[in-house]
Write an enzyme that holds these catalytic residues in place. Structure first.
Site, PDB file in Angstrom:
ATOM      1  N   GLU A 178       0.857  -1.188   0.000  1.00 44.73           N
ATOM      2  CA  GLU A 178       0.000   0.000   0.000  1.00 44.73           C
ATOM      3  C   GLU A 178       0.897   1.243   0.000  1.00 44.73           C
ATOM      4  OE1 GLU A 178      -3.322  -0.245   2.573  1.00 44.73           O
ATOM      5  OE2 GLU A 178      -3.840   1.879   2.386  1.00 44.73           O
ATOM      6  N   ASN A 210      -2.841  -1.660   7.781  1.00 40.19           N
ATOM      7  CA  ASN A 210      -4.159  -2.208   7.451  1.00 40.19           C
ATOM      8  C   ASN A 210      -3.957  -3.725   7.442  1.00 40.19           C
ATOM      9  OD1 ASN A 210      -5.416   0.291   7.196  1.00 40.19           O
ATOM     10  ND2 ASN A 210      -4.754   0.500   5.071  1.00 40.19           N
ATOM     11  N   LYS A 241      -3.160  -0.285  14.110  1.00 36.38           N
ATOM     12  CA  LYS A 241      -4.035   0.784  13.599  1.00 36.38           C
ATOM     13  C   LYS A 241      -5.451   0.313  13.896  1.00 36.38           C
ATOM     14  CE  LYS A 241      -5.541   2.864   9.189  1.00 36.38           C
ATOM     15  NZ  LYS A 241      -5.232   3.011   7.749  1.00 36.38           N
ATOM     16  N   GLU A 268     -10.145   4.624   9.457  1.00 36.94           N
ATOM     17  CA  GLU A 268     -10.354   4.300   8.045  1.00 36.94           C
ATOM     18  C   GLU A 268     -10.947   2.903   7.879  1.00 36.94           C
ATOM     19  OE1 GLU A 268      -6.474   5.186   6.283  1.00 36.94           O
ATOM     20  OE2 GLU A 268      -7.037   7.297   6.152  1.00 36.94           O
ATOM     21  N   ARG A 273      -1.136   3.514  16.976  1.00 39.67           N
ATOM     22  CA  ARG A 273      -1.144   4.729  16.147  1.00 39.67           C
ATOM     23  C   ARG A 273      -2.214   5.724  16.596  1.00 39.67           C
ATOM     24  NH1 ARG A 273      -1.878   4.094  10.398  1.00 39.67           N
ATOM     25  NH2 ARG A 273      -0.125   5.366   9.771  1.00 39.67           N
ATOM     26  N   ARG A 292     -11.112  17.408  11.098  1.00 44.97           N
ATOM     27  CA  ARG A 292     -10.350  16.160  11.247  1.00 44.97           C
ATOM     28  C   ARG A 292      -9.028  16.384  11.986  1.00 44.97           C
ATOM     29  NH1 ARG A 292      -8.171  12.580   6.115  1.00 44.97           N
ATOM     30  NH2 ARG A 292      -6.262  11.819   7.098  1.00 44.97           N
ATOM     31  N   LYS A 298       1.663  10.820  13.571  1.00 42.62           N
ATOM     32  CA  LYS A 298       2.141  11.388  12.297  1.00 42.62           C
ATOM     33  C   LYS A 298       2.644  12.813  12.540  1.00 42.62           C
ATOM     34  CE  LYS A 298      -0.575   8.608   9.081  1.00 42.62           C
ATOM     35  NZ  LYS A 298      -1.364   8.520   7.840  1.00 42.62           N
ATOM     36  N   ASP A 333      -2.423  14.282   7.242  1.00 37.32           N
ATOM     37  CA  ASP A 333      -1.929  13.028   6.659  1.00 37.32           C
ATOM     38  C   ASP A 333      -0.805  13.289   5.667  1.00 37.32           C
ATOM     39  OD1 ASP A 333      -1.693  10.423   5.946  1.00 37.32           O
ATOM     40  OD2 ASP A 333      -3.568  10.283   4.835  1.00 37.32           O
ATOM     41  N   GLU A 353       3.983   9.289  -0.771  1.00 39.25           N
ATOM     42  CA  GLU A 353       2.574   9.155  -1.154  1.00 39.25           C
ATOM     43  C   GLU A 353       1.982  10.448  -1.713  1.00 39.25           C
ATOM     44  OE1 GLU A 353       0.067   7.887   2.063  1.00 39.25           O
ATOM     45  OE2 GLU A 353      -1.769   8.317   0.968  1.00 39.25           O
ATOM     46  N   GLU A 363       6.336  21.877  -3.267  1.00 39.28           N
ATOM     47  CA  GLU A 363       5.265  22.631  -2.606  1.00 39.28           C
ATOM     48  C   GLU A 363       4.792  23.770  -3.509  1.00 39.28           C
ATOM     49  OE1 GLU A 363       6.468  25.075   0.750  1.00 39.28           O
ATOM     50  OE2 GLU A 363       4.568  24.690   1.743  1.00 39.28           O
ATOM     51  N   TRP A 399     -14.037  13.069   4.332  1.00 37.69           N
ATOM     52  CA  TRP A 399     -12.651  12.759   4.677  1.00 37.69           C
ATOM     53  C   TRP A 399     -11.948  13.878   5.445  1.00 37.69           C
ATOM     54  CZ3 TRP A 399     -10.639   8.005   4.403  1.00 37.69           C
ATOM     55  CH2 TRP A 399     -11.319   7.062   3.621  1.00 37.69           C
TER      56      TRP A 399
HETATM   57  C1  GCV Z   1      -2.061   2.418   5.334  1.00 36.52           C
HETATM   58  C2  GCV Z   1      -3.406   7.407   4.433  1.00 36.52           C
HETATM   59  C3  GCV Z   1      -3.036   6.507   3.302  1.00 36.52           C
HETATM   60  C4  GCV Z   1      -3.460   5.082   3.564  1.00 36.52           C
HETATM   61  C5  GCV Z   1      -2.798   4.643   4.862  1.00 36.52           C
HETATM   62  C6  GCV Z   1      -3.247   5.585   5.961  1.00 36.52           C
HETATM   63  C7  GCV Z   1      -2.579   5.275   7.275  1.00 36.52           C
HETATM   64  O1  GCV Z   1      -4.775   7.552   4.521  1.00 36.52           O
HETATM   65  O2  GCV Z   1      -3.620   6.982   2.132  1.00 36.52           O
HETATM   66  O3  GCV Z   1      -3.041   4.277   2.500  1.00 36.52           O
HETATM   67  O4  GCV Z   1      -3.135   3.324   5.166  1.00 36.52           O
HETATM   68  O5  GCV Z   1      -2.894   6.902   5.627  1.00 36.52           O
HETATM   69  O6  GCV Z   1      -1.583   5.907   7.553  1.00 36.52           O
HETATM   70  O7  GCV Z   1      -3.049   4.400   7.969  1.00 36.52           O
END
Ligand code: GCV
Length: 888
Positions: A233, A276, A353, A357, A390, A407, A431, A436, A464, A582, A613
């Site tokens: 992922e 996940n 986690k 989500e 997390r 959020r 994080k 995100d 990402e 940026e 979201w």
């Molecule tokens: C692994 C974001 C990413 C997801 C990721 C999530 C997380 O939403 O797009 O792919 O899931 O963060 O950190 O859990």
């Protein structure tokens, strides 16, 4: 990236292969030019005499094919290439002892000794003699402090060091010259060896060395979001190095190589599976497979860890509940941990986690994250295991019409009230920012809100939201902004780097988690340049006081060598690249402005709005930005300590670079730098593109300053990045032009005098289509060719005769391999296949890319014609042709 059917090297190798079959070689006109483009095809293979064939084969295969194989081997080594030093560079190490004695027996100590021999052999062309006892002559001595103190009490080493720390000392011992690498642990010895080798690669003096290094934080781990089926992922470097088809890979050699890379920068743990999580990770019959990964990590001092699904007891159908306060659930976790540690005694721990989500979590039973974390932590505790839980927990079904919803507030709202309720082997993994991994966010307020709980910062190495390793984006400067951020908790210095190291609030555990997502790709992360982020993560986790410039300079020298031009150029490009990214994606703290409902790659400015979201920027006709003040907004600012609140609560106090994260302001608001918000948006996007153009120019100056393979790879990447930066620029600027109605004071946005739009050309077979969202294509439209046809689009050149550069903006979908030919009259001036794997099957901002053809001679009346042939689901779509004068 398209496959270039005119690539002379691949055609050459093709002919060589044909020749091996006994027939052909390449005729000497291999670089036949067709209007500036090199072309070689099967038609260029001619018969040669056998003798000539053999000679040619030997020469060419040696020069081309073997150098490629060699380059590929180097690539796995990343920054551990140990390139040979010149005689002059190597001379300063002439006095390095000729033997290396390791005191003690263990896989890590053996690795330390063999790595030192390997590195010295490669860089200095000297073979160190290995030994196992105190030397009777000059030697490099490796050992833990405990061993050295017991067998050589008069040796000059420190009494004690932090866990994993080490000392490097050049000293005399019993009349011999010794170089002693003493570690507080076996890992410390290995880290000392890598540090010594780094110093040699960088040409540092060793003669009078007395150095002590200790890690800033106790925990320095990477996370991999690998699935059991081998997919990753948010991974952009190929399939998993750990898993394939539901099992641990049979061949784990790349995983072992990865352990080496991690150890070389002091990373001591790796979570190998996706947050996940798949419940099967904890199935009793799967655990022995995990032990095989631990085996390949062990020699490098890297502890194996896994992500676990919180509902595992139920998901594996072993209990009918996963309620964390049910004693059966506690017993289940205990037994599973016991089983795991029996197989893997040095197992690191779990990452969870939950309630995020769509993942199952304690909320199913009305329990808290502390209930959930503690039940698992109890099970790990007797074995010394750690639980990372997390803080990325939020509701992704927020009502966007409610202006008080936010959020960004979720993590603090959920975890701050639980401060002090987590067991001492739990680390809350936070994080860096509250949303995100956006291109710019403030530091998560939770770092200041957990004074009685262990914390780790989660940084994302895989890009990402940062161009997915196709765009150059060195993230260390961004990470440092967060790490250096001072919360002023209780009115005293409380920098994030001190919080996570446990110093600010006197915590024994804490540190760094980096989401790496390396894959089987030869460069691990897809691009050699992106590896600076993995390297930088490790170095920062070891010592967050290192500067971004010092880190990249180390990395560049080890990766590309000490050539002064290469070092200067690459360092400078890397250091400014985050700012450039940026500039052309989302400036002023607005977020990355990517398609948040899709691949998180190309532009998708409106995709974040009108859904649950919560990545909103709330751009409307008059104003833009999220109002997060205490006085009139969501109240998010109130989650920071009072001194930080003052920094963000009002518009005048807020730094421009985060303005739209904190405030909803009119487009006409004047920033501290004197520009209006709207003009800043336009200007920064144009500036970002010009910066990438400059990277390309700078890179071209490095031809011959490194191996061809990496030179060409990065060149192609930068050419692609320039084209995609233009797509970004145009999409964002046109969105804001349409939304605000305020024109660009410099007249650029919406005016593209050099472009000929596809939909305005003479079309045969091609049909126009509306692109959604419209700003992701020039003029909102493109043309596509129905399957089974070859279509053409043509126009008549009407400018002055001369030499021009042509850019064809087309769409490279990932569901086929359409082919294109560009002709002037009857002359084919270029041909290519759209076979990149850009992350979308649709025509739009993810797939829009360009083909650059330089120096084409044109005269008024010439017919320029593009022919497109669809393949699979890819419809040979294109957007426009741009014709411009070549740069002076
Ligand atoms: C692994 C974001 C990413 C997801 C990721 C999530 C997380 O939403 O797009 O792919 O899931 O963060 O950190 O859990």
């Amino acid at each position: 990236m398209m496959r270039d059917v005119s690539n002379p090297q691949s055609a050459l190798c093709h002919c060589m292969l044909s020749d091996l079959a006994g027939l052909f070689a390449v005729k000497d006109t291999i670089n036949q030019k067709i209007d500036g483009q090199s072309k070689v095809g099967a038609r260029d293979c001619v018969k040669l005499s056998p003798a000539l064939r053999v000679a040619l084969l030997v020469t060419i295969l040696a020069a081309i094919c073997s150098s490629r194989v060699h380059a590929a081997d180097d690539r796995y080594d990343a920054w551990l290439r140990y390139a040979p030093l010149t005689n002059a560079e190597g001379a300063k190490y002439d006095s390095l002892p000729a033997s290396v004695a390791v005191l003690g027996e263990s896989p890590v100590l053996d690795t330390a000794q063999s790595e030192l021999i390997r590195g010295v052999q490669a860089m200095l062309r000297r073979t160190l003699h290995p030994g196992k006892a105190l030397p009777d002559g000059n030697a490099i001595v490796l050992g833990t402090l405990a061993t050295l103190h017991s067998v050589a009490p008069d040796l000059d080493v420190p009494n004690a060091l932090r866990e994993d720390g080490f000392s490097l000392t050049a000293s005399r011992f019993h009349g011999h010259d010794c170089f002693v690498i003493a570690g507080s642990s076996e890992r410390g010895v290995l880290y000392g060896v890598f540090t010594l080798l780094r110093k040699i690669a960088l040409g540092e003096e060793l003669q009078h060395l007395r150095e002590i290094q200790e890690p800033s934080a106790s925990v320095r781990w990477v996370n991999e979001w690998d699935n059991l089926d081998g997919r990753i992922e948010r991974g952009y470097g190929g399939p998993s190095i750990f898993f394939a088809e539901g099992n641990v890979r049979a061949d784990l050699s790349r995983a072992g190589e990865y352990g080496r890379l991690l150890a070389s920068v002091g990373i001591d743990g790796c979570v190998v599976s996706n947050v996940n999580a798949n419940p099967r990770m904890l199935a009793a019959d799967f655990l022995p497979q995990l032990a095989r990964i631990a085996d390949v990590f062990r020699p490098w001092g890297v502890r194996l860890a896994i992500s676990v699904d919180f509902s595992s007891p139920k998901a594996l159908a072993e209990l009918d509940t996963f309620d964390p306060i049910d004693p059966r659930v506690a017993e289940w976790w205990k037994q599973r941990a016991d089983q795991l540690y029996k197989l893997i005694p040095d197992f690191g721990g779990f990452l969870v986690k939950a309630d995020s989500e769509g993942r199952p979590g304690p909320s199913s039973y009305g329990r808290s994250p502390a209930d959930a974390a503690n039940v698992i932590a109890h099970a790990l505790k007797p074995h010394g295991g750690i639980l990372f839980y997390r803080a990325f927990v939020y509701n992704h079904h927020l009502d966007w019409r409610d202006l008080k919803n936010d959020r960004a507030k979720a993590a603090y709202d959920i975890f701050h009230p639980l401060d002090g309720k987590f067991d001492d082997n739990i680390i809350i993994q936070i994080k860096n920012g509250p949303i995100d991994f956006q291109v710019r966010e403030p530091a998560s307020p939770l770092f200041g809100g957990l004074q009685n709980t262990n914390q780790a910062i989660e940084l994302q190495i895989t890009q990402e939201y940062m161009g997915q390793q196709r765009h150059l984006c060195y993230l260390v400067p961004m990470w440092k902004e967060t790490l250096d951020f001072d919360f002023r908790a209780d009115g005293r210095p409380t920098r994030v780097k001190d919080v996570v190291a446990g110093k600010s609030f006197h915590r024994a555990l804490g540190g760094f988690a980096g989401v790496a997502n390396v894959g089987m790709n030869a460069y691990w992360l897809r691009s050699p340049m992106a590896m600076a982020n993995l390297y930088g993560f490790g170095r920062l986790a070891w010592d967050p006081d290192l500067s971004a410039a010092a880190i990249v300079d180390e990395w560049t020298r080890q990766t590309f060598g000490n050539d002064p031009l290469a070092v200067k150029t690459i360092d400078a490009m890397q250091l400014s690249s985050w700012q450039s990214y940026e500039n052309y994606t989302g400036s002023l703290g607005i977020g990355t402005l990517t398609d948040i409902l899709g691949a998180h790659y190309g532009p998708g400015v409106a995709s974040s709005e009108n859904n649950g979201w919560g990545q909103w920027h709330r751009a409307d006709h008059d104003a833009v930005g999220m109002e997060r003040s205490i006085a009139t907004g969501t109240g998010y600012v109130g989650q920071y300590p009072p001194e930080v609140q003052k920094l963000y609560e009002t518009v005048p106090a807020t730094p421009d670079q985060l303005l739209l994260f904190f405030h909803h302001v009119p487009y006409t608001h004047v920033l501290h730098d004197g520009q209006t918000v709207i003009q800043h948006i336009y200007d920064s996007h144009y500036k970002g593109v010009e910066e990438v153009r400059e990277y390309l120019r700078q890179w071209q100056s490095l031809r011959g300053h490194m191996d061809d393979a990496r030179y060409s790879f990065v060149l192609t990447q930068l050419q692609y990045q320039l084209g995609h930066a233009i797509v970004w620029r145009d999409a964002v600027c046109n969105f804001f032009l349409r939304t605000s109605g305020i024109p660009d004071a410099k007249g650029r946005v919406g005016h593209y005098p050099n472009r000929v739009e596809a939909e305005s050309m003479r079309l045969q077979g091609y049909v126009p289509l509306d692109v959604d969202p419209p700003e992701n294509a020039s003029g909102g439209k493109a043309v596509e060719c129905p399957p089974t046809h070859t279509c053409t689009a043509s126009f008549t050149f009407d400018k002055a005769a001369g030499s021009y550069d042509l850019d064809v903006q087309y769409f490279d979908q990932n569901n086929g391999m359409a082919s294109f030919r560009l002709l002037v009259g009857d002359r084919v001036i270029d041909a290519w296949i759209a076979d990149d794997d850009l992350p979308n099957a649709k025509i739009g901002g993810d797939t829009s890319t360009r083909r650059h053809i330089s120096a084409v001679s044109l005269k008024p009346g010439d017919e320029i014609r593009l022919e497109g042939t669809p393949e699979g689901g890819e419809l040979a779509a294109f957007d426009y042709v741009e014709i411009s004068r070549p740069p002076e």
